[in-house]
Design a protein around this motif. Structure first.
Motif, PDB file in Angstrom:
ATOM      1  N   PHE A 238       4.724 -31.388 -43.123  1.00  0.00           N
ATOM      2  CA  PHE A 238       3.331 -31.810 -42.959  1.00  0.00           C
ATOM      3  C   PHE A 238       2.931 -31.566 -41.511  1.00  0.00           C
ATOM      4  CE2 PHE A 238       4.339 -33.885 -46.794  1.00  0.00           C
ATOM      5  CZ  PHE A 238       3.277 -34.601 -47.324  1.00  0.00           C
TER       6      PHE A 238
ATOM      7  N   GLU B  65      -2.160 -32.987 -38.518  1.00  0.00           N
ATOM      8  CA  GLU B  65      -3.448 -33.234 -39.181  1.00  0.00           C
ATOM      9  C   GLU B  65      -3.229 -33.702 -40.623  1.00  0.00           C
ATOM     10  OE1 GLU B  65      -7.326 -30.791 -40.739  1.00  0.00           O
ATOM     11  OE2 GLU B  65      -6.315 -30.035 -38.941  1.00  0.00           O
ATOM     12  N   GLU B  66      -2.302 -33.090 -41.332  1.00  0.00           N
ATOM     13  CA  GLU B  66      -2.014 -33.507 -42.711  1.00  0.00           C
ATOM     14  C   GLU B  66      -1.466 -34.932 -42.747  1.00  0.00           C
ATOM     15  OE1 GLU B  66      -0.901 -29.298 -44.944  1.00  0.00           O
ATOM     16  OE2 GLU B  66       0.610 -30.269 -43.652  1.00  0.00           O
ATOM     17  N   ARG B  67      -0.622 -35.268 -41.779  1.00  0.00           N
ATOM     18  CA  ARG B  67      -0.089 -36.627 -41.712  1.00  0.00           C
ATOM     19  C   ARG B  67      -1.211 -37.633 -41.513  1.00  0.00           C
ATOM     20  NH1 ARG B  67       5.732 -36.753 -38.938  1.00  0.00           N
ATOM     21  NH2 ARG B  67       6.559 -34.840 -39.827  1.00  0.00           N
TER      22      ARG B  67
ATOM     23  N   ARG C 296      -4.398 -37.233 -42.242  1.00  0.00           N
ATOM     24  CA  ARG C 296      -5.225 -37.261 -43.461  1.00  0.00           C
ATOM     25  C   ARG C 296      -4.534 -38.050 -44.571  1.00  0.00           C
ATOM     26  NH1 ARG C 296      -6.808 -31.239 -43.380  1.00  0.00           N
ATOM     27  NH2 ARG C 296      -5.041 -31.202 -44.777  1.00  0.00           N
TER      28      ARG C 296
END
Length: 160
Positions: free
Chosen positions: A129, A132-134, A136
């Protein structure tokens, strides 16, 4: 062989969002519970110890609200932590009906290793991840929790 898309009444709950969350939670628990036991913490107790480390002199009501738990469940966990010598209960000078909790020296000693294990498991869970994915993902989970709390409140008012 192609998987059949399951509909409600055909086992949909095996492939829906709640099952995905449950399976992820079970995988996480399998890594965390044995470590908590090594620290002398039973199921559910690490969250109480962590909360008290972050919120010194918290009340059982505050913890129950934060975790979305029944106050009686928090009370049982606190009682066990008191018997284990990890938590103390004090009178609240502002409200004699409300008790305040605090960690003992032994309680404080389990927080850092517990936090370190949680960070290690988080890292394992989020391999691949991006930052940014974390962020989100954390936002999505919090939004989902909020939506369920609102839904629970609307169901309660429907029953009244």
């Amino acid at each position: 062989m192609e998987e059949k898309k399951l509909a409600v009444g055909e086992g949909y709950s095996l492939v829906d969002m709640h099952m995905a969350l449950l399976r992820a939670l079970q995988a996480q628990k399998a890594l965390l519970r044995p470590y908590g036991a090594k620290l002398g913490l039973a199921q559910g107790q690490p969250r109480i110890v962590s909360y008290l480390a972050a919120h010194e002199h918290a009340t059982q009501r505050e913890m129950a609200e934060f975790f979305g738990m029944d106050p009686a469940s928090v009370s049982r966990m606190v009682d066990a932590l008191v018997r284990a010598g990890l938590v103390t209960v004090e009178e609240n000078p502002a409200d004699r009906r409300t008790k305040r909790m605090a960690l003992t020296e032994a309680g404080c000693a389990v927080v850092a290793p517990w936090d370190a294990r949680c960070a290690e498991v988080d890292e394992a869970m989020l391999v691949g991840f991006t930052a940014e994915e974390r962020a989100r993902f954390m936002d999505y989970l919090e939004r989902a929790r909020h939506n369920l709390a609102v839904f629970r409140g609307s169901e309660a008012s429907d029953r009244a």
